[in-house]
Design a protein around this motif. Structure first.
Motif, PDB file in Angstrom:
ATOM      1  N   ASP A  84       0.820  -1.225   0.000  1.00 40.39           N
ATOM      2  CA  ASP A  84       0.000   0.000   0.000  1.00 40.39           C
ATOM      3  C   ASP A  84       0.854   1.276   0.000  1.00 40.39           C
ATOM      4  OD1 ASP A  84       1.095  -0.082   2.487  1.00 40.39           O
ATOM      5  OD2 ASP A  84      -0.762   0.337   3.582  1.00 40.39           O
ATOM      6  N   SER A  86       2.139   3.307  -2.288  1.00 41.71           N
ATOM      7  CA  SER A  86       1.801   4.503  -3.068  1.00 41.71           C
ATOM      8  C   SER A  86       0.506   5.127  -2.544  1.00 41.71           C
ATOM      9  CB  SER A  86       1.723   4.199  -4.560  1.00 41.71           C
ATOM     10  OG  SER A  86       0.889   3.120  -4.771  1.00 41.71           O
ATOM     11  N   LEU A  87      -0.371   4.287  -1.952  1.00 37.39           N
ATOM     12  CA  LEU A  87      -1.605   4.816  -1.344  1.00 37.39           C
ATOM     13  C   LEU A  87      -1.264   5.691  -0.141  1.00 37.39           C
ATOM     14  CD1 LEU A  87      -4.345   2.061  -1.127  1.00 37.39           C
ATOM     15  CD2 LEU A  87      -4.560   4.406  -1.983  1.00 37.39           C
ATOM     16  N   LYS A  88      -0.290   5.192   0.642  1.00 41.00           N
ATOM     17  CA  LYS A  88       0.117   5.907   1.848  1.00 41.00           C
ATOM     18  C   LYS A  88       0.636   7.311   1.512  1.00 41.00           C
ATOM     19  CE  LYS A  88       3.388   5.022   5.570  1.00 41.00           C
ATOM     20  NZ  LYS A  88       4.211   3.940   6.086  1.00 41.00           N
ATOM     21  N   GLU A  90      -0.070   8.979  -1.196  1.00 47.12           N
ATOM     22  CA  GLU A  90      -0.930   9.536  -2.243  1.00 47.12           C
ATOM     23  C   GLU A  90      -1.002  11.073  -2.192  1.00 47.12           C
ATOM     24  OE1 GLU A  90      -4.935   8.172  -1.948  1.00 47.12           O
ATOM     25  OE2 GLU A  90      -5.203   8.097  -4.119  1.00 47.12           O
ATOM     26  N   LYS A  91      -1.260  11.606  -0.987  1.00 40.84           N
ATOM     27  CA  LYS A  91      -1.442  13.054  -0.843  1.00 40.84           C
ATOM     28  C   LYS A  91      -0.158  13.805  -1.229  1.00 40.84           C
ATOM     29  CE  LYS A  91      -3.309  15.485   2.989  1.00 40.84           C
ATOM     30  NZ  LYS A  91      -3.786  15.268   4.372  1.00 40.84           N
ATOM     31  N   LEU A  93       2.177  12.717  -3.194  1.00 45.07           N
ATOM     32  CA  LEU A  93       2.543  12.479  -4.596  1.00 45.07           C
ATOM     33  C   LEU A  93       1.755  13.387  -5.540  1.00 45.07           C
ATOM     34  CD1 LEU A  93       2.883   8.579  -4.532  1.00 45.07           C
ATOM     35  CD2 LEU A  93       4.708  10.223  -4.890  1.00 45.07           C
ATOM     36  N   LYS A  94       0.742  14.053  -5.008  1.00 39.89           N
ATOM     37  CA  LYS A  94      -0.062  14.971  -5.843  1.00 39.89           C
ATOM     38  C   LYS A  94       0.789  16.125  -6.362  1.00 39.89           C
ATOM     39  CE  LYS A  94      -4.769  14.000  -4.674  1.00 39.89           C
ATOM     40  NZ  LYS A  94      -5.309  13.730  -3.342  1.00 39.89           N
ATOM     41  N   LYS A  99       3.986  11.875 -14.342  1.00 41.14           N
ATOM     42  CA  LYS A  99       3.483  10.569 -13.912  1.00 41.14           C
ATOM     43  C   LYS A  99       4.573   9.481 -13.955  1.00 41.14           C
ATOM     44  CE  LYS A  99      -0.741   8.047 -14.671  1.00 41.14           C
ATOM     45  NZ  LYS A  99      -0.361   6.891 -15.477  1.00 41.14           N
ATOM     46  N   CYS A 106       8.047   8.327  -4.904  1.00 42.17           N
ATOM     47  CA  CYS A 106       7.567   7.467  -3.822  1.00 42.17           C
ATOM     48  C   CYS A 106       8.773   6.841  -3.094  1.00 42.17           C
ATOM     49  CB  CYS A 106       6.674   6.395  -4.454  1.00 42.17           C
ATOM     50  SG  CYS A 106       5.852   5.397  -3.271  1.00 42.17           S
TER      51      CYS A 106
END
Ligand code: ATP
Ligand code: MEV
Length: 335
Positions: A84, A86-88, A90-91, A93-94, A99, A106
Protein backbone atom coordinates in the motif's frame (compact mmCIF):
# COMPACT_ATOMS: atom_id res chain seq x y z
CA UNK A 1 25.25 25.35 8.82
CA UNK A 2 24.55 24.43 5.20
CA UNK A 3 25.86 21.01 4.22
CA UNK A 4 26.51 19.43 0.80
CA UNK A 5 27.02 15.71 0.29
CA UNK A 6 26.98 13.36 -2.69
CA UNK A 7 26.74 9.64 -3.27
CA UNK A 8 26.92 7.59 -6.44
CA UNK A 9 26.35 4.00 -7.52
CA UNK A 10 27.25 2.15 -10.73
CA UNK A 11 24.94 0.29 -13.08
CA UNK A 12 25.35 -3.42 -13.78
CA UNK A 13 25.45 -6.05 -16.46
CA UNK A 14 24.15 -9.54 -15.75
CA UNK A 15 26.47 -11.83 -17.68
CA UNK A 16 24.48 -15.01 -16.97
CA UNK A 17 21.57 -16.13 -14.82
CA UNK A 18 18.91 -13.42 -15.29
CA UNK A 19 15.40 -14.74 -14.61
CA UNK A 20 16.80 -18.03 -13.23
CA UNK A 21 18.12 -16.06 -10.24
CA UNK A 22 14.54 -15.10 -9.32
CA UNK A 23 13.95 -18.84 -8.74
CA UNK A 24 17.00 -19.47 -6.55
CA UNK A 25 19.57 -20.29 -9.26
CA UNK A 26 23.08 -18.84 -9.58
CA UNK A 27 23.71 -15.67 -11.56
CA UNK A 28 26.80 -13.64 -12.40
CA UNK A 29 26.83 -9.85 -12.53
CA UNK A 30 29.48 -7.17 -12.97
CA UNK A 31 29.29 -3.43 -12.36
CA UNK A 32 29.69 -0.97 -15.24
CA UNK A 33 31.35 2.38 -15.33
CA UNK A 34 28.14 4.40 -15.78
CA UNK A 35 26.83 5.94 -12.59
CA UNK A 36 23.84 7.54 -10.94
CA UNK A 37 24.75 10.43 -8.66
CA UNK A 38 22.71 12.01 -5.89
CA UNK A 39 23.74 15.37 -4.49
CA UNK A 40 22.03 16.80 -1.42
CA UNK A 41 22.25 20.37 -0.17
CA UNK A 42 20.76 20.94 3.25
CA UNK A 43 20.20 24.49 4.41
CA UNK A 44 18.69 24.65 7.91
CA UNK A 45 17.17 28.08 7.10
CA UNK A 46 15.10 26.67 4.22
CA UNK A 47 11.44 25.71 4.76
CA UNK A 48 11.18 23.18 1.91
CA UNK A 49 12.09 19.71 0.79
CA UNK A 50 12.87 19.64 -2.93
CA UNK A 51 13.56 16.61 -5.16
CA UNK A 52 14.91 17.27 -8.64
CA UNK A 53 14.99 14.19 -10.90
CA UNK A 54 17.12 15.77 -13.60
CA UNK A 55 16.80 12.95 -16.16
CA UNK A 56 13.01 13.08 -15.86
CA UNK A 57 12.93 16.92 -15.93
CA UNK A 58 10.80 16.63 -12.82
CA UNK A 59 11.15 18.90 -9.81
CA UNK A 60 8.88 18.36 -6.80
CA UNK A 61 8.80 20.74 -3.85
CA UNK A 62 6.99 20.34 -0.52
CA UNK A 63 6.76 22.85 2.34
CA UNK A 64 8.48 21.29 5.35
CA UNK A 65 5.18 21.69 7.21
CA UNK A 66 3.66 19.02 4.86
CA UNK A 67 6.34 16.60 6.08
CA UNK A 68 5.53 17.43 9.70
CA UNK A 69 1.78 16.94 9.09
CA UNK A 70 2.37 13.65 7.25
CA UNK A 71 4.26 12.41 10.31
CA UNK A 72 1.28 13.18 12.54
CA UNK A 73 -1.08 11.21 10.25
CA UNK A 74 1.44 8.37 9.71
CA UNK A 75 3.70 7.95 12.74
CA UNK A 76 6.59 5.43 12.73
CA UNK A 77 7.15 4.83 9.01
CA UNK A 78 8.88 1.56 8.31
CA UNK A 79 11.81 0.73 6.04
CA UNK A 80 10.04 -2.45 4.91
CA UNK A 81 8.22 -2.26 1.58
CA UNK A 82 4.45 -2.82 1.70
CA UNK A 83 1.92 -3.10 -1.12
CA UNK A 84 0.00 0.00 0.00
CA UNK A 85 3.04 2.25 -0.25
CA UNK A 86 1.80 4.50 -3.07
CA UNK A 87 -1.60 4.82 -1.34
CA UNK A 88 0.12 5.91 1.85
CA UNK A 89 2.00 8.69 0.06
CA UNK A 90 -0.93 9.54 -2.24
CA UNK A 91 -1.44 13.05 -0.84
CA UNK A 92 2.25 13.94 -1.10
CA UNK A 93 2.54 12.48 -4.60
CA UNK A 94 -0.06 14.97 -5.84
CA UNK A 95 2.76 17.54 -6.10
CA UNK A 96 4.47 15.43 -8.79
CA UNK A 97 4.51 17.08 -12.20
CA UNK A 98 5.29 13.89 -14.18
CA UNK A 99 3.48 10.57 -13.91
CA UNK A 100 6.50 8.53 -15.13
CA UNK A 101 8.42 9.75 -12.09
CA UNK A 102 5.84 8.70 -9.46
CA UNK A 103 7.68 5.51 -8.39
CA UNK A 104 10.95 7.42 -7.98
CA UNK A 105 9.30 10.14 -5.89
CA UNK A 106 7.57 7.47 -3.82
CA UNK A 107 10.99 5.82 -3.29
CA UNK A 108 12.39 9.12 -1.99
CA UNK A 109 9.49 9.62 0.44
CA UNK A 110 9.73 6.00 1.61
CA UNK A 111 13.43 6.48 2.42
CA UNK A 112 13.13 9.94 3.96
CA UNK A 113 10.32 9.00 6.37
CA UNK A 114 11.64 5.48 7.06
CA UNK A 115 15.18 6.66 7.97
CA UNK A 116 13.93 9.68 9.89
CA UNK A 117 11.34 7.74 11.93
CA UNK A 118 13.47 4.68 12.57
CA UNK A 119 16.82 6.30 13.37
CA UNK A 120 16.42 10.06 13.86
CA UNK A 121 13.47 10.54 16.24
CA UNK A 122 11.30 11.65 13.28
CA UNK A 123 13.49 14.71 12.66
CA UNK A 124 12.31 16.57 9.51
CA UNK A 125 15.14 18.40 7.77
CA UNK A 126 14.86 20.74 4.78
CA UNK A 127 16.73 19.34 1.77
CA UNK A 128 17.47 20.02 -1.89
CA UNK A 129 18.06 16.67 -3.59
CA UNK A 130 19.39 16.38 -7.16
CA UNK A 131 19.50 13.03 -9.01
CA UNK A 132 21.26 12.53 -12.35
CA UNK A 133 22.49 9.48 -14.20
CA UNK A 134 24.58 8.38 -17.16
CA UNK A 135 22.58 5.14 -17.29
CA UNK A 136 19.78 4.69 -19.81
CA UNK A 137 16.50 4.08 -17.96
CA UNK A 138 14.69 0.76 -18.51
CA UNK A 139 17.53 -0.70 -20.60
CA UNK A 140 18.47 -3.64 -18.35
CA UNK A 141 21.57 -1.89 -16.97
CA UNK A 142 20.23 -1.51 -13.43
CA UNK A 143 19.14 2.14 -13.49
CA UNK A 144 16.53 1.53 -10.78
CA UNK A 145 19.06 -0.23 -8.54
CA UNK A 146 21.71 2.47 -9.07
CA UNK A 147 19.01 5.05 -8.23
CA UNK A 148 17.94 3.13 -5.09
CA UNK A 149 21.50 2.55 -3.86
CA UNK A 150 22.80 6.09 -4.48
CA UNK A 151 19.69 7.70 -2.94
CA UNK A 152 19.91 5.45 0.12
CA UNK A 153 23.63 6.23 0.47
CA UNK A 154 23.02 9.98 0.19
CA UNK A 155 20.15 10.06 2.71
CA UNK A 156 22.11 7.88 5.14
CA UNK A 157 24.91 10.50 4.97
CA UNK A 158 22.65 13.53 5.37
CA UNK A 159 20.90 11.95 8.37
CA UNK A 160 24.36 11.25 9.86
CA UNK A 161 23.83 7.48 10.08
CA UNK A 162 26.46 4.78 9.94
CA UNK A 163 27.35 4.13 6.29
CA UNK A 164 27.55 0.35 6.18
CA UNK A 165 27.34 -1.23 2.73
CA UNK A 166 25.22 -4.10 4.08
CA UNK A 167 22.66 -1.64 5.44
CA UNK A 168 22.64 0.37 2.19
CA UNK A 169 22.16 -2.75 0.05
CA UNK A 170 19.38 -4.18 2.26
CA UNK A 171 17.54 -0.85 2.42
CA UNK A 172 17.95 -0.33 -1.33
CA UNK A 173 16.40 -3.79 -1.81
CA UNK A 174 13.21 -2.54 -0.10
CA UNK A 175 13.27 0.50 -2.41
CA UNK A 176 13.75 -1.78 -5.45
CA UNK A 177 10.50 -3.51 -4.47
CA UNK A 178 8.66 -0.28 -5.32
CA UNK A 179 9.90 -0.67 -8.92
CA UNK A 180 9.97 -4.45 -9.32
CA UNK A 181 7.65 -6.15 -6.83
CA UNK A 182 9.81 -9.06 -5.71
CA UNK A 183 13.30 -8.74 -7.22
CA UNK A 184 15.99 -11.36 -6.62
CA UNK A 185 18.32 -8.81 -4.97
CA UNK A 186 21.15 -9.23 -7.48
CA UNK A 187 20.81 -5.68 -8.85
CA UNK A 188 21.02 -3.79 -5.53
CA UNK A 189 23.88 -6.11 -4.45
CA UNK A 190 26.11 -5.52 -7.48
CA UNK A 191 25.29 -1.78 -7.55
CA UNK A 192 26.32 -1.51 -3.87
CA UNK A 193 29.46 -3.67 -3.79
CA UNK A 194 30.74 -3.28 -7.39
CA UNK A 195 33.27 -5.65 -9.00
CA UNK A 196 31.83 -9.03 -9.96
CA UNK A 197 29.51 -11.28 -7.95
CA UNK A 198 28.15 -14.79 -7.99
CA UNK A 199 24.65 -14.47 -6.51
CA UNK A 200 22.10 -17.01 -5.38
CA UNK A 201 19.08 -17.18 -3.03
CA UNK A 202 19.21 -13.53 -2.04
CA UNK A 203 22.89 -13.52 -1.07
CA UNK A 204 26.30 -12.93 -2.59
CA UNK A 205 28.04 -16.31 -2.79
CA UNK A 206 31.37 -14.94 -3.95
CA UNK A 207 32.69 -11.46 -4.68
CA UNK A 208 35.75 -10.43 -6.64
CA UNK A 209 36.82 -6.81 -6.83
CA UNK A 210 38.81 -7.23 -10.02
CA UNK A 211 37.69 -9.97 -12.35
CA UNK A 212 39.22 -11.58 -15.42
CA UNK A 213 38.60 -8.97 -18.10
CA UNK A 214 35.62 -9.79 -20.30
CA UNK A 215 35.57 -7.36 -23.20
CA UNK A 216 31.97 -6.71 -24.23
CA UNK A 217 30.09 -4.19 -26.33
CA UNK A 218 26.76 -2.95 -24.95
CA UNK A 219 24.19 -2.41 -27.69
CA UNK A 220 20.91 -0.70 -26.79
CA UNK A 221 18.07 -2.01 -28.96
CA UNK A 222 16.08 1.20 -28.48
CA UNK A 223 13.19 -0.91 -27.20
CA UNK A 224 12.32 0.12 -23.62
CA UNK A 225 10.69 -2.54 -21.46
CA UNK A 226 9.42 -3.13 -17.98
CA UNK A 227 11.31 -5.56 -15.74
CA UNK A 228 8.28 -6.34 -13.54
CA UNK A 229 6.16 -7.37 -16.55
CA UNK A 230 8.91 -9.55 -18.04
CA UNK A 231 9.51 -11.38 -14.76
CA UNK A 232 5.74 -12.02 -14.59
CA UNK A 233 5.84 -13.43 -18.12
CA UNK A 234 8.64 -15.91 -17.40
CA UNK A 235 7.02 -16.86 -14.06
CA UNK A 236 3.73 -17.61 -15.85
CA UNK A 237 5.59 -19.83 -18.29
CA UNK A 238 7.29 -21.57 -15.37
CA UNK A 239 3.96 -22.22 -13.72
CA UNK A 240 2.39 -23.64 -16.87
CA UNK A 241 5.38 -25.72 -18.05
CA UNK A 242 6.99 -26.42 -14.67
CA UNK A 243 9.17 -29.41 -15.62
CA UNK A 244 10.40 -27.90 -18.87
CA UNK A 245 11.19 -24.49 -17.39
CA UNK A 246 12.82 -25.99 -14.28
CA UNK A 247 15.21 -27.89 -16.50
CA UNK A 248 15.97 -24.76 -18.49
CA UNK A 249 16.66 -22.85 -15.26
CA UNK A 250 19.01 -25.66 -14.14
CA UNK A 251 20.87 -25.38 -17.44
CA UNK A 252 21.23 -21.61 -16.95
CA UNK A 253 22.49 -22.30 -13.42
CA UNK A 254 25.25 -24.55 -14.81
CA UNK A 255 26.23 -21.89 -17.35
CA UNK A 256 26.52 -19.26 -14.58
CA UNK A 257 28.78 -21.52 -12.51
CA UNK A 258 31.01 -22.27 -15.51
CA UNK A 259 31.22 -18.57 -16.43
CA UNK A 260 32.10 -17.69 -12.83
CA UNK A 261 35.14 -19.99 -12.89
CA UNK A 262 36.36 -18.17 -15.96
CA UNK A 263 35.75 -14.76 -14.39
CA UNK A 264 37.77 -15.74 -11.33
CA UNK A 265 40.67 -16.46 -13.64
CA UNK A 266 40.61 -20.27 -13.35
CA UNK A 267 41.88 -22.25 -16.32
CA UNK A 268 38.84 -23.64 -18.08
CA UNK A 269 38.61 -25.99 -21.01
CA UNK A 270 35.45 -24.48 -22.48
CA UNK A 271 34.75 -21.41 -24.56
CA UNK A 272 32.97 -18.55 -22.81
CA UNK A 273 31.46 -17.56 -26.18
CA UNK A 274 29.68 -20.92 -26.47
CA UNK A 275 28.09 -20.38 -23.05
CA UNK A 276 26.80 -17.03 -24.29
CA UNK A 277 25.30 -18.60 -27.40
CA UNK A 278 23.59 -21.37 -25.41
CA UNK A 279 22.22 -19.00 -22.77
CA UNK A 280 20.69 -16.70 -25.39
CA UNK A 281 18.72 -19.68 -26.80
CA UNK A 282 17.60 -20.69 -23.30
CA UNK A 283 16.44 -17.16 -22.47
CA UNK A 284 14.48 -17.04 -25.73
CA UNK A 285 12.77 -20.28 -24.79
CA UNK A 286 11.45 -18.88 -21.49
CA UNK A 287 9.97 -15.80 -23.15
CA UNK A 288 12.63 -13.17 -22.39
CA UNK A 289 13.52 -12.60 -26.07
CA UNK A 290 12.51 -9.94 -28.58
CA UNK A 291 12.95 -9.48 -32.34
CA UNK A 292 15.18 -6.43 -31.71
CA UNK A 293 17.50 -8.63 -29.61
CA UNK A 294 17.57 -11.34 -32.31
CA UNK A 295 18.57 -8.70 -34.84
CA UNK A 296 21.62 -7.60 -32.83
CA UNK A 297 22.54 -11.22 -32.04
CA UNK A 298 22.42 -12.08 -35.76
CA UNK A 299 24.47 -9.07 -36.81
CA UNK A 300 27.08 -10.04 -34.19
CA UNK A 301 27.07 -13.63 -35.55
CA UNK A 302 27.84 -12.30 -39.04
CA UNK A 303 31.12 -11.07 -37.55
CA UNK A 304 31.64 -14.35 -35.67
CA UNK A 305 30.80 -12.87 -32.26
CA UNK A 306 28.32 -14.29 -29.76
CA UNK A 307 25.75 -12.08 -28.08
CA UNK A 308 22.93 -12.36 -25.55
CA UNK A 309 20.36 -10.19 -23.85
CA UNK A 310 21.17 -8.88 -20.40
CA UNK A 311 18.75 -8.16 -17.54
CA UNK A 312 15.08 -8.78 -18.08
CA UNK A 313 15.23 -8.86 -21.91
CA UNK A 314 12.17 -7.99 -24.05
CA UNK A 315 14.33 -5.32 -25.75
CA UNK A 316 16.75 -3.37 -23.56
CA UNK A 317 20.45 -4.04 -23.96
CA UNK A 318 22.36 -6.82 -25.73
CA UNK A 319 25.93 -7.75 -24.76
CA UNK A 320 28.30 -8.80 -27.53
CA UNK A 321 31.27 -10.78 -26.26
CA UNK A 322 34.55 -9.92 -27.90
CA UNK A 323 37.46 -12.33 -28.04
CA UNK A 324 40.06 -12.11 -25.30
CA UNK A 325 43.31 -10.36 -26.14
CA UNK A 326 43.11 -7.02 -27.81
CA UNK A 327 39.45 -5.86 -27.98
CA UNK A 328 40.33 -2.96 -30.26
CA UNK A 329 41.24 -5.47 -33.00
CA UNK A 330 37.72 -6.84 -32.79
CA UNK A 331 36.26 -3.39 -33.40
CA UNK A 332 38.06 -3.26 -36.74
CA UNK A 333 35.89 -6.18 -37.84
CA UNK A 334 32.74 -4.05 -37.39
CA UNK A 335 33.35 -1.62 -40.25
N1 ATP B 1 18.09 8.62 -12.99
C1 ATP B 1 16.91 8.29 -12.47
N2 ATP B 1 16.14 9.23 -11.88
C2 ATP B 1 14.95 8.89 -11.34
N3 ATP B 1 14.41 7.66 -11.39
C3 ATP B 1 15.13 6.69 -11.97
C4 ATP B 1 16.40 6.96 -12.54
N4 ATP B 1 16.87 5.81 -13.06
C5 ATP B 1 15.92 4.86 -12.84
N5 ATP B 1 14.88 5.38 -12.19
C6 ATP B 1 13.63 4.66 -11.81
O1 ATP B 1 13.77 3.30 -12.18
C7 ATP B 1 12.79 2.92 -13.16
C8 ATP B 1 13.39 1.96 -14.20
O2 ATP B 1 13.45 0.68 -13.64
P1 ATP B 1 13.49 -0.65 -14.56
O3 ATP B 1 13.76 -1.77 -13.66
O4 ATP B 1 12.29 -0.72 -15.43
O5 ATP B 1 14.73 -0.43 -15.49
P2 ATP B 1 16.25 -0.72 -15.24
O6 ATP B 1 16.55 -0.68 -13.79
O7 ATP B 1 16.99 0.25 -16.10
O8 ATP B 1 16.41 -2.19 -15.80
P3 ATP B 1 16.83 -3.57 -15.06
O9 ATP B 1 16.15 -3.60 -13.73
O10 ATP B 1 16.34 -4.66 -15.95
O11 ATP B 1 18.30 -3.54 -14.98
C9 ATP B 1 12.38 4.25 -13.80
O12 ATP B 1 11.09 4.17 -14.37
C10 ATP B 1 12.46 5.20 -12.63
O13 ATP B 1 11.26 5.11 -11.85
C1 MEV C 1 15.19 -10.37 -14.66
C2 MEV C 1 16.00 -10.25 -13.38
O1 MEV C 1 16.59 -11.53 -13.13
C3 MEV C 1 17.17 -9.28 -13.55
C4 MEV C 1 16.80 -7.83 -13.72
O2 MEV C 1 17.97 -7.04 -13.79
C5 MEV C 1 15.08 -9.86 -12.25
C6 MEV C 1 15.69 -10.03 -10.86
O3 MEV C 1 16.72 -10.67 -10.72
O4 MEV C 1 15.06 -9.52 -9.91
Amino acid sequence: MAKVISSSAPGKVILHGEHAVVFGKNAVAVSVDLKTTVEIKSDPNSAFVMLNLIDFKCETKWPLTDFVEFGIEHPSCSLEFSDDISLKFEKMLKNASRKEAIDSICAFLFLYFGLSDKYCKSKRIPLNVYVSSLLPVGAGLGSSAAFSVSLTGALVKIFDLEESLDFISQTAYQVERIFHGRPSGIDNSICTYGGAILFKNGTIQEHVKRSNLIPIILVYTNVPRNTKKLVKLTSDRKQKYADVVNNIMNAIDSISLMAWKYIKGENVSYEIETLVEMNQHLLNSIGAGHSSIDRVVNIAKNYEFQAKLTGAGGGGTVIIHLPRGNPSQAFVRFD
